[in-house]
Design a protein around this motif. Structure first.
Motif, PDB file in Angstrom:
ATOM      1  N   ALA A 194       7.718   2.485   0.363  1.00 50.22           N
ATOM      2  CA  ALA A 194       8.229   3.576  -0.462  1.00 50.22           C
ATOM      3  C   ALA A 194       9.703   3.369  -0.801  1.00 50.22           C
ATOM      4  N   CYS A 195      10.459   2.712   0.088  1.00 51.08           N
ATOM      5  CA  CYS A 195      11.863   2.403  -0.211  1.00 51.08           C
ATOM      6  C   CYS A 195      11.965   1.614  -1.515  1.00 51.08           C
ATOM      7  N   PHE A 196      10.991   0.722  -1.745  1.00 49.32           N
ATOM      8  CA  PHE A 196      11.027  -0.058  -2.982  1.00 49.32           C
ATOM      9  C   PHE A 196      10.615   0.785  -4.177  1.00 49.32           C
ATOM     10  N   SER A 197       9.473   1.491  -4.042  1.00 47.01           N
ATOM     11  CA  SER A 197       8.936   2.134  -5.243  1.00 47.01           C
ATOM     12  C   SER A 197       9.648   3.445  -5.572  1.00 47.01           C
ATOM     13  N   LEU A 198      10.381   4.027  -4.614  1.00 50.11           N
ATOM     14  CA  LEU A 198      11.062   5.290  -4.900  1.00 50.11           C
ATOM     15  C   LEU A 198      12.578   5.163  -4.925  1.00 50.11           C
ATOM     16  N   SER A 199      13.108   4.000  -4.560  1.00 52.56           N
ATOM     17  CA  SER A 199      14.561   3.919  -4.494  1.00 52.56           C
ATOM     18  C   SER A 199      15.112   2.620  -5.066  1.00 52.56           C
ATOM     19  N   ILE A 200      14.642   1.486  -4.569  1.00 52.54           N
ATOM     20  CA  ILE A 200      15.305   0.236  -4.949  1.00 52.54           C
ATOM     21  C   ILE A 200      14.904  -0.190  -6.353  1.00 52.54           C
ATOM     22  N   VAL A 201      13.580  -0.103  -6.669  1.00 53.11           N
ATOM     23  CA  VAL A 201      13.164  -0.690  -7.970  1.00 53.11           C
ATOM     24  C   VAL A 201      13.365   0.243  -9.177  1.00 53.11           C
ATOM     25  N   PRO A 202      13.151   1.549  -9.201  1.00 54.14           N
ATOM     26  CA  PRO A 202      12.209   2.415  -8.513  1.00 54.14           C
ATOM     27  C   PRO A 202      11.051   2.790  -9.430  1.00 54.14           C
ATOM     28  N   GLN A 203      10.166   1.863  -9.637  1.00 56.16           N
ATOM     29  CA  GLN A 203       8.915   2.135 -10.348  1.00 56.16           C
ATOM     30  C   GLN A 203       7.908   1.117  -9.859  1.00 56.16           C
ATOM     31  N   TRP A 204       6.660   1.259 -10.278  1.00 61.90           N
ATOM     32  CA  TRP A 204       5.678   0.325  -9.755  1.00 61.90           C
ATOM     33  C   TRP A 204       5.772  -1.019 -10.468  1.00 61.90           C
ATOM     34  N   VAL A 205       5.899  -2.091  -9.676  1.00 60.76           N
ATOM     35  CA  VAL A 205       5.821  -3.457 -10.174  1.00 60.76           C
ATOM     36  C   VAL A 205       4.896  -4.184  -9.204  1.00 60.76           C
ATOM     37  N   ASN A 206       3.908  -4.912  -9.732  1.00 61.99           N
ATOM     38  CA  ASN A 206       3.004  -5.638  -8.843  1.00 61.99           C
ATOM     39  C   ASN A 206       3.765  -6.567  -7.907  1.00 61.99           C
ATOM     40  N   LEU A 244       0.847  -1.208   0.000  1.00 63.71           N
ATOM     41  CA  LEU A 244       0.000   0.000   0.000  1.00 63.71           C
ATOM     42  C   LEU A 244       0.879   1.253   0.000  1.00 63.71           C
ATOM     43  N   GLY A 245       1.898   1.244   0.866  1.00 62.21           N
ATOM     44  CA  GLY A 245       2.801   2.386   0.915  1.00 62.21           C
ATOM     45  C   GLY A 245       3.520   2.572  -0.413  1.00 62.21           C
ATOM     46  N   ALA A 246       3.949   1.446  -0.999  1.00 61.14           N
ATOM     47  CA  ALA A 246       4.682   1.517  -2.261  1.00 61.14           C
ATOM     48  C   ALA A 246       3.819   2.123  -3.359  1.00 61.14           C
ATOM     49  N   VAL A 247       2.547   1.714  -3.405  1.00 59.20           N
ATOM     50  CA  VAL A 247       1.690   2.215  -4.486  1.00 59.20           C
ATOM     51  C   VAL A 247       1.352   3.681  -4.244  1.00 59.20           C
ATOM     52  N   GLY A 248       1.145   4.063  -2.971  1.00 55.20           N
ATOM     53  CA  GLY A 248       0.850   5.461  -2.665  1.00 55.20           C
ATOM     54  C   GLY A 248       2.009   6.370  -3.049  1.00 55.20           C
ATOM     55  N   ALA A 249       3.220   5.957  -2.662  1.00 57.60           N
ATOM     56  CA  ALA A 249       4.404   6.756  -2.962  1.00 57.60           C
ATOM     57  C   ALA A 249       4.621   6.838  -4.473  1.00 57.60           C
ATOM     58  N   LEU A 257       9.062  14.303  -2.872  1.00 59.92           N
ATOM     59  CA  LEU A 257       9.429  13.095  -2.135  1.00 59.92           C
ATOM     60  C   LEU A 257       8.875  13.081  -0.707  1.00 59.92           C
ATOM     61  N   PRO A 258       8.982  14.197   0.047  1.00 63.05           N
ATOM     62  CA  PRO A 258       8.356  14.151   1.383  1.00 63.05           C
ATOM     63  C   PRO A 258       6.856  13.904   1.309  1.00 63.05           C
ATOM     64  N   ILE A 259       6.182  14.520   0.316  1.00 65.43           N
ATOM     65  CA  ILE A 259       4.743  14.261   0.187  1.00 65.43           C
ATOM     66  C   ILE A 259       4.502  12.780  -0.105  1.00 65.43           C
ATOM     67  N   ALA A 260       5.324  12.230  -0.995  1.00 61.70           N
ATOM     68  CA  ALA A 260       5.179  10.813  -1.332  1.00 61.70           C
ATOM     69  C   ALA A 260       5.335   9.943  -0.089  1.00 61.70           C
ATOM     70  N   LEU A 261       6.281  10.281   0.765  1.00 57.14           N
ATOM     71  CA  LEU A 261       6.481   9.500   1.988  1.00 57.14           C
ATOM     72  C   LEU A 261       5.265   9.609   2.899  1.00 57.14           C
ATOM     73  N   VAL A 262       4.732  10.828   3.035  1.00 55.42           N
ATOM     74  CA  VAL A 262       3.573  11.012   3.910  1.00 55.42           C
ATOM     75  C   VAL A 262       2.385  10.216   3.371  1.00 55.42           C
ATOM     76  N   VAL A 263       2.182  10.266   2.054  1.00 59.59           N
ATOM     77  CA  VAL A 263       1.070   9.510   1.460  1.00 59.59           C
ATOM     78  C   VAL A 263       1.278   8.017   1.683  1.00 59.59           C
ATOM     79  N   ALA A 264       2.526   7.556   1.516  1.00 61.12           N
ATOM     80  CA  ALA A 264       2.816   6.133   1.762  1.00 61.12           C
ATOM     81  C   ALA A 264       2.453   5.759   3.189  1.00 61.12           C
TER      82      ALA A 264
END
Lengths: 321, 378
Positions: free
Chosen positions: A217-229, A48-53, A68-75
């Motif tokens: 969010a670490c996954f969707s904004l840094s490690i991967v960093p895009q959405w993957v199911n 959920l956090g990953a998709v929100g971010a 990025l801070p907004i993305a973290l808060v949403v996550a």
């Protein structure tokens, strides 16, 4: 070739990078479990956090310092909303915590809300424009050995260190932390001296969820960093094992998180070096090691001294005695 | 005692009527649909149209029902897997991995027996191989829980990933016995097809196609019910679940019972894996198995069936319908993820429903009467 290119430095630096989401997720779970609530929904909350971010980062254009801070808060909000379902069911309605947490992971996880929202928002088209990049802290990133390991991580890693310190101080050095531990160890006692059991549990399950959101969010904004199911691929479950590994203490958990971060990163590190080890073996290592470590920890002599919170998993009913 | 503020309180009910076995699941299911409708509305979808499409593709013509029975067969086995284990408090959420292992051993056996083996030999051999594979895989968390006090939830789940990696390795990353290395298999990694003789039969009743696996699953469900209700082992399971200390004093061995139940539970999921290969896929398809997530859905099936093996049969068909509709509708106007959302909501609502059966909601405007403190005579 300098010392900073040596395999060991690269592996340790990668261990911290890949261990960061585990630190956040396990830290959140420590808070929830210290209050007496097991939340097996970590994996789902992370997604959920990953998709929100990912949604914020992909949709809103702007300077990284704002997006990025907004993305973290949403996550955090997304994951905490998932945790809220678990909180109502387990704290107010006192249902089985195990099944409720599983339900949360199924509901939110790889084939649930996270992929539903990603579908609606058309995420996963490519890497997000704003990511957490590596920060050259104090200009020390080229320092031998410690440079790449400590001074060239992302903002998320530095944030996780602050969080570990904050949670440790909170748990063991503040009155509220004492209340929290009392609720997890003996809710009757806590209740009798005026600590609100339900309120304490709600607050910490929700904060635990918010931490899981940052982990996602670490996954969707840094490690991967895009959405993957299903991009967290079981890391939420490893975080649950890390709580046990760390005996419900943030400092010990940190060690475990970097150990497992290292194991998860071995595949990329070794293959980048052209070292030929079957990728199936390397893929399986974190999961197999989780089982092995869990067996060792469950039978270690320290377990008797540093066990689980006594009321873990048990709903609190004031009338019951 | 603190005065209770205005609010609600849960009060245990004294008697449990029998009809709750039916009403709770039905109401939970409807509540889940309602909650799902709210989510659909909030995201701009039309819930009635979406649910109607699901119903159409799940149950409303013979072709849809045939697809539903195909999806229900593996769910029946994984549902039984979870129901058996959860009943004694062994939270085996490794049905997913045990299912993969059963598919691997089942297909391996069919391939090893070769094209000349008759069906009446090959099919029972596949059933046995699938069950044994699943049982051994589930025995790992069973033994670790029973004799090493290790949390079975995490170990069984970790082994799901390991089983998935093994299956992928066999087809995509090695030249294993399972892999087809001839023809198009050289270009695109795929598994060998099991011999025709090892295909599980389907029975046709005027257009309605009943897979052999489903019939086998129903028989197994009845056997589980008898095992739980009519045998000494079933009695031991109940005692170990309710009072492990009593069980030990009575000369039972809780550890052995836990391992045995873990193995039975895994055997059921493994059997499901063998059925998925023998009855439907005829190949070992790791990616397809992983996408289906039958093991995780089995937990939903078991919970909605209130862990009753006979009820699992019907719930498997219901959830199978949703799953089947999810496959056939996947595309532009059917949101992905809806199947998981509905399954999660069903689980949440079942849990909530259980509570409202066991307890009454009572409004508290005045503090409840103080409970007298009874001293136990010493």
């Amino acid at each position: 070739m300098t010392i900073n290119d040596s395999l060991i430095v690269v592996i340790v630096a990668a261990a911290i990078y890949y261990g960061t989401p585990l630190v956040f997720a396990a830290l959140g779970e420590i808070l929830a479990e210290r209050s007496g609530v097991i939340n097996l929904g970590v994996e789902g909350m992370m997604l959920l956090g990953a998709v929100g971010a990912s949604w914020v980062a992909a949709t809103f254009d702007g300077p990284a310092g704002i997006v990025l801070p907004i993305a973290l808060v949403v996550a955090m909000l997304f994951a905490a909303a998932g945790a809220a379902i678990h909180a109502v069911l387990t704290i107010t309605l006192r249902v089985n915590q195990i099944i409720s947490g599983l339900a949360l992971t199924i509901f939110a996880g790889i084939a649930g809300v996270s992929s539903y929202l990603a579908g609606i928002w058309k995420l996963g088209q490519g890497p997000v424009p704003n990511q957490f990049d590596r920060v050259d802290l104090f200009g020390l990133s080229d320092a031998p050995v410690v440079g790449p390991i400590l001074f060239n991580q992302t903002g998320l890693t530095y944030l996780s260190w602050l969080a570990v310190i904050a949670v440790s101080v909170y748990l063991f050095r503040t009155r509220l932390g004492l209340h929290l531990r009392a609720v997890g160890e003996s809710p009757q006692t806590a209740d009798s001296v005026g600590v609100g059991v339900a309120r304490t549990r709600y607050v910490h399950v929700l904060i635990g969820g918010a931490f899981a959101g940052i982990a996602g969010a670490c996954f969707s904004l840094s490690i991967v960093p895009q959405w993957v199911n299903g991009m967290t691929s079981g890391q939420g479950w490893i975080a649950l094992a890390l709580v046990i590994f760390g005996f419900w203490r943030p400092d010990l958990m940190l060690v475990g998180a970097y150990l497992f971060g290292g194991l998860s990163s071995l595949r990329f590190t070794l293959q980048a070096r052209g070292i030929d080890i079957s990728s199936a073996v390397l893929d399986a290592v974190p999961y197999v090691m989780t089982v092995v470590v869990l067996v060792l920890v469950s039978n270690s002599p320290a377990r008797r001294r540093l066990g689980a919170p006594a009321a873990l998993g048990r709903p609190y009913e004031r009338e019951e005695r | 005692m603190k005065t209770q503020r205005f609010g609600f309180r849960l009060e245990p009910r004294a008697d449990l009527p029998r009809y709750i076995n039916i009403t709770v699941p039905i109401l939970s299911f409807l509540a889940a649909l309602a909650a799902g409708a709210v989510l659909l509305l909030a995201t701009g979808e039309n819930p009635i149209a979406t649910y109607w499409r699901i119903a159409e593709r799940a149950f409303l013509d013979v072709g849809a029902i045939n697809g539903t029975l195909i999806a229900a067969t593996p769910l029946l086995f994984t549902g039984l897997c979870a129901a058996v284990a959860f009943r004694i408090g062994f939270f085996n959420i490794g049905g997913e991995g045990q299912f993969y292992i059963g598919a691997i051993t089942g297909s391996g056996t069919a391939l090893a027996l070769g094209a000349d083996t008759k069906g009446w030999v090959a099919i029972p051999a596949m059933i046995l191989a699938g069950a044994v594979g699943g049982a051994l895989w589930a025995a790992i968390p069973g033994v670790l829980r029973a004799f090493f006090r290790t949390n079975e939830i995490i170990t069984s789940l970790m082994l799901n990933y390991v089983a998935g990696i093994i299956a992928v390795y066999l087809i995509f990353e090695s030249e294993s016995f399972w892999r087809d290395l001839e023809g198009s298999g050289q270009m695109f990694p795929k598994s060998k097809t099991i011999p025709l003789g090892a295909f599980w039969p389907n029975w046709s009743f005027g257009g309605l196609i009943v897979p052999f696996g489903l019939v086998l699953g129903v028989a197994v469900a009845i056997w589980i019910r008898v095992l739980q209700k009519r045998t000494r082992f079933g009695y031991e399971m109940r005692v170990v679940q309710g009072a492990p200390t009593t069980a030990r004093y009575a000369g039972m061995r809780p550890g052995r019972v836990i391992v045995a139940v873990a193995a039975i539970s895994g055997a059921l999921a493994g059997l499901g894996g063998a059925a998925a290969v023998g009855n439907f896929r005829q190949v070992l398809d790791p990616k397809g198995l992983q996408q289906s997530g039958y093991g995780y859905s089995g937990i939903v099936v078991a919970a909605l069936a209130r862990l009753n093996p006979i009820a699992v049969i019907f719930v498997a068909i219901l959830i199978g319908g949703i799953t089947n509709a999810g496959y056939s509708l996947q595309g532009a106007d059917f949101p992905p993820g809806l199947v998981g959302i509905l399954q999660g909501l069903i689980l949440f609502c079942t849990l909530g429903g259980e509570v409202l059966v066991r307890y009454r909601l009572v409004r508290t405007t005045t503090p409840p009467p103080p409970v007298p403190n009874v001293e136990v005579a010493s």
